[in-house]
Scaffold this active site. Structure first.
Site, PDB file in Angstrom:
ATOM      1  CG  HIS A 385      -2.257   0.666   0.940  1.00 23.23           C
ATOM      2  ND1 HIS A 385      -2.489   1.439  -0.166  1.00 23.23           N
ATOM      3  CD2 HIS A 385      -3.418   0.690   1.659  1.00 23.23           C
ATOM      4  CE1 HIS A 385      -3.726   1.911  -0.128  1.00 23.23           C
ATOM      5  NE2 HIS A 385      -4.313   1.465   0.967  1.00 23.23           N
ATOM      6  CG  ASP A 389      -2.635   5.138  -4.357  1.00 18.76           C
ATOM      7  OD1 ASP A 389      -1.986   5.038  -3.295  1.00 18.76           O
ATOM      8  OD2 ASP A 389      -2.510   6.092  -5.150  1.00 18.76           O
TER       9      ASP A 389
END
Length: 414
Positions: A385, A389
């Site tokens: 992450h 995204d």
């Protein structure tokens, strides 16, 4: 009499130490030239260490699981000749195979030691038992080959040895006639199992995972796969779902190259790769390994399938090379028929994405007017992450879904 010192060989690639995973001798044992006396492991490569001389073992460097520095003394052997030192293998000549024999320079020729009958006889099959159980058996004069093991896969537990010592005395029973079990077993984490543990800790402690699950209708692809397998050449392997997924990955990556990357979080550098080197998580008798299908972008369906089969066989037999077990840019994790409904795969550090394949099951699907049977499969995929995204992760998986649900798109160039 003389003494020869065997040192930990340099297995190359900047490795500073290796883990002891097997001793084939103990102090006092006679050894012959070229007899394997130990095995060490570094980064999933196991190296067998042979004796360069005939003689008797008088000292060992450590216990199973210990880390020994390169060029540090490993074994001392008493010989009939003069003293010497077996030099470690130069890094320029380091072995590259998964299981290889380290060539150690010979000292001055030593007079051979006559083999005893025990040394000449082939060793019996070694019983399964923890080191603590073996020590307990030795202290009590018990030959473990005579003891029946009640543990998993016939492993001998301490209580089995205790029962053997009292010559078959009936164990205490609880109501219902079942024997009480009070034994515990301590198993030291060594070898490949320890490497896997270290890798998992590294990945989960440094990478903030986001896992995205999507349902895929595999009906059309399964029909195509059955047709292709029915018409395949004799030289072609049987197609599974994975070669199709590999080709779908290549096409999806061409549109989102940020997913095919590695991240050096210490240096803060992302490296995007034009080559698609796909790691295939593979279960082996020793544990999980990840052989790598290199340049999947340049391979067709049959070529992907053949290379995947070759690498899986090499991994399971322990003959895969270091190059075949490293360098992946993205990984596929699949448990086949055991794939479950959903999973949360752990990213293969330093990559930024892993695609998890769950099992295919026939389920009723509403087509707008009625429920129809369709072959459905979930993709459970994890992303770093910090780099990917959630929107980009979903877009990537949705593109793979489209390609798998309309498999003709996989074969269209451009």
């Amino acid at each position: 009499m003389g003494e020869v010192i065997i040192k930990m060989p340099d297995v190359g690639e900047g490795v500073a130490e290796a883990e002891l995973v097997e001793w084939h001798v103990k102090p006092g044992d006679p050894v012959r030239e070229d007899m394997v006396i130990a095995a060490v492991m570094t980064d999933k490569a196991t190296v067998e260490i042979p004796s360069p001389v005939d003689g008797t073992v008088i000292w060992l460097a450590g216990e199973i699981g210990d880390l020994i520095a390169v060029k540090a003394p490993l074994v001392r052997i008493e010989t009939a000749g003069g003293a010497g030192e077996a030099q470690p293998l130069p890094s320029s000549q380091a072995p590259t195979a998964e299981v290889v024999k380290a060539e150690i320079a010979r000292p001055a020729p030593a007079a051979p030691v006559a083999a005893t009958p025990a040394a000449a006889a082939p060793p019996a099959e070694k019983p399964l038992a923890a080191p603590s159980v073996r020590l307990f058996a030795r202290e009590n004069g018990v030959d473990l080959r005579q003891v029946h093991g009640s543990g998993p896969a016939g492993r001998i537990l301490r209580e089995d040895v205790e029962q053997f010592i009292v010559q078959g005395a009936a164990p205490a029973l609880v109501k219902g006639g079942t024997a009480k079990k009070t034994a515990t077993e301590e198993i030291k984490l060594t070898g490949l199992r320890r490497r896997i543990a270290e890798k998992m800790v590294l990945s989960t402690s440094r990478i903030p995972h986001i896992t995205y699950v999507e349902e895929v209708d595999m009906t059309a692809l399964e029909e195509l796969r059955a047709t292709m397998n029915g018409d395949r050449r004799e030289s072609h392997p049987k197609l599974t779902v994975l070669p199709f997924l590999m080709r779908a990955l290549v096409k999806a990556i061409s549109e989102q190259p940020e997913v095919n990357a590695t991240f050096d979080d210490d240096a803060g550098i992302i490296t995007r790769h034009s080559a698609v080197h796909i790691g295939i998580a593979t279960q082996t008798p020793a544990g999980l390994t990840v052989p790598v299908v290199r340049h999947a972008e340049a391979r067709g369906i049959w070529d992907c399938a053949a290379e995947m089969v070759r690498l899986a066989d090499a991994a399971r037999s322990g003959t895969a090379t270091r190059d075949e077990l490293s360098g992946s840019t993205i990984t596929i994790s699949s448990l086949g028929a055991l794939g479950g409904i959903v999973s949360t795969p752990v990213i293969n550090h330093p990559e930024v994405a892993i695609i998890g394949v769950n099992k295919i099951a026939t389920r009723p699907v509403w087509d707008g007017t009625q429920f129809v049977p369709r072959k459905m499969m979930n993709l459970s995929s994890s992303f770093d992450h910090r780099i990917i995204d959630g929107w980009d992760a979903a877009t990537f998986v949705q593109r793979i879904r489209t390609l798998l649900e309309t498999p003709a798109l996989i074969f269209i160039e451009g």
